[in-house]
Design an enzyme around this catalytic site. Structure first.
Site, PDB file in Angstrom:
ATOM      1  N   GLU A  93       0.851  -1.195   0.000  1.00  0.00           N
ATOM      2  CA  GLU A  93       0.000   0.000   0.000  1.00  0.00           C
ATOM      3  C   GLU A  93       0.886   1.244   0.000  1.00  0.00           C
ATOM      4  OE1 GLU A  93      -2.509   2.427  -0.526  1.00  0.00           O
ATOM      5  OE2 GLU A  93      -3.630   0.616   0.034  1.00  0.00           O
ATOM      6  N   ASP A 142      -8.439   1.401  -6.585  1.00  0.00           N
ATOM      7  CA  ASP A 142      -8.759   2.720  -7.131  1.00  0.00           C
ATOM      8  C   ASP A 142      -9.421   2.528  -8.491  1.00  0.00           C
ATOM      9  OD1 ASP A 142      -8.712   5.318  -8.267  1.00  0.00           O
ATOM     10  OD2 ASP A 142      -6.974   5.854  -7.054  1.00  0.00           O
ATOM     11  N   LYS A 146     -12.267   7.945 -15.050  1.00  0.00           N
ATOM     12  CA  LYS A 146     -12.181   8.600 -16.353  1.00  0.00           C
ATOM     13  C   LYS A 146     -11.568   7.656 -17.383  1.00  0.00           C
ATOM     14  CE  LYS A 146     -11.803  13.255 -14.409  1.00  0.00           C
ATOM     15  NZ  LYS A 146     -10.986  14.493 -14.328  1.00  0.00           N
TER      16      LYS A 146
END
Length: 233
Positions: A93, A142, A146
């Site tokens: 992470e 994530d 777009k």
């Protein structure tokens, strides 16, 4: 550049590394706990020749090893570590707030079968030996909504080919997301990287803990989707 800098100049990284100001307790977790939990030889600074790092050197034995890519706040990783103490789990992470949250959960749960790489999963996969991972998880990654950013998603060849290399034949790869287009891309790209689809749909795995990301999706009216692949032999 610090010893823990997970952003080597040879590779682009997209996304945040820092969020809101850390609490003092979280700063303490980072300064007191991360050093002993962080695997050595992963960053380019520590291992510029990219020599292999066997999981047995991380956990001290030949136990099965699982990999969680982007563990968020750490709920899933700590749950699995507590449920399967015979397994070693490596979590990656780059978002330092998530790392701090995980370290707090590790301390509270008292689990010892975990290793935490506070950086890009690609750097870890660079140095893991072939066929060294027994199971992998990608939970609520994530979404990069777009269209021009879809190639930044984890489910692209840049990430999936290295993942396939380090996973053992027959190893399970789980993906959880609430974004329909992420499901679409996952179903298109993952099989091309060397995985067979096993199951997909709204039914979670038997050992799945509900995470804050899942609860947020449900509150906002999105349907979680769970996809299981198996590394092709």
């Amino acid at each position: 550049m610090s010893e823990f800098d997970p952003n080597p100049p040879r590779r682009n990284f997209y996304g945040r590394r820092h969020g809101k100001t850390l609490r003092q307790s979280q700063k303490g977790y980072l300064s007191e706990d991360l050093g002993s939990l962080r695997p050595r030889g992963i960053t380019v600074q520590e291992n510029p020749e990219r020599k292999p790092v066997a999981p047995s050197t991380i956990f001290g034995d030949d136990r099965p090893v699982w990999l969680e890519v982007g563990f968020g706040g750490g709920e899933h990783m700590v749950h699995m570590a507590a449920r399967y103490p015979e397994i070693g789990i490596i979590g990656c992470e780059p978002f330092i707030n998530g790392v701090a949250m995980l370290l707090g959960k590790i301390r509270a749960a008292g689990v010892e079968n975990v290793s935490v790489h506070p950086g890009d999963a690609r750097d870890l996969m660079d140095v893991l030996p072939d066929a060294s991972i027994d199971k992998a998880f990608l939970n609520y990654p994530d979404p990069w909504p777009k269209a021009r950013h879809h190639r930044r998603r984890f489910v692209t060849p840049e990430h999936l080919i290295p993942l396939a290399r380090v996973m053992k034949p027959g190893a399970e790869f789980r993906v959880a997301t609430d974004i329909p287009d992420y499901v679409r891309q996952t179903l298109e790209e993952v099989p091309q990287a060397g995985f067979d689809l096993v199951a997909e749909g709204p039914q979670a795995w038997e050992d799945w803990p509900s995470t804050r990301y899942e609860q947020k999706a449900l509150r906002e009216g999105r349907v979680p989707h769970y996809v299981t692949f198996r590394r092709r032999s």
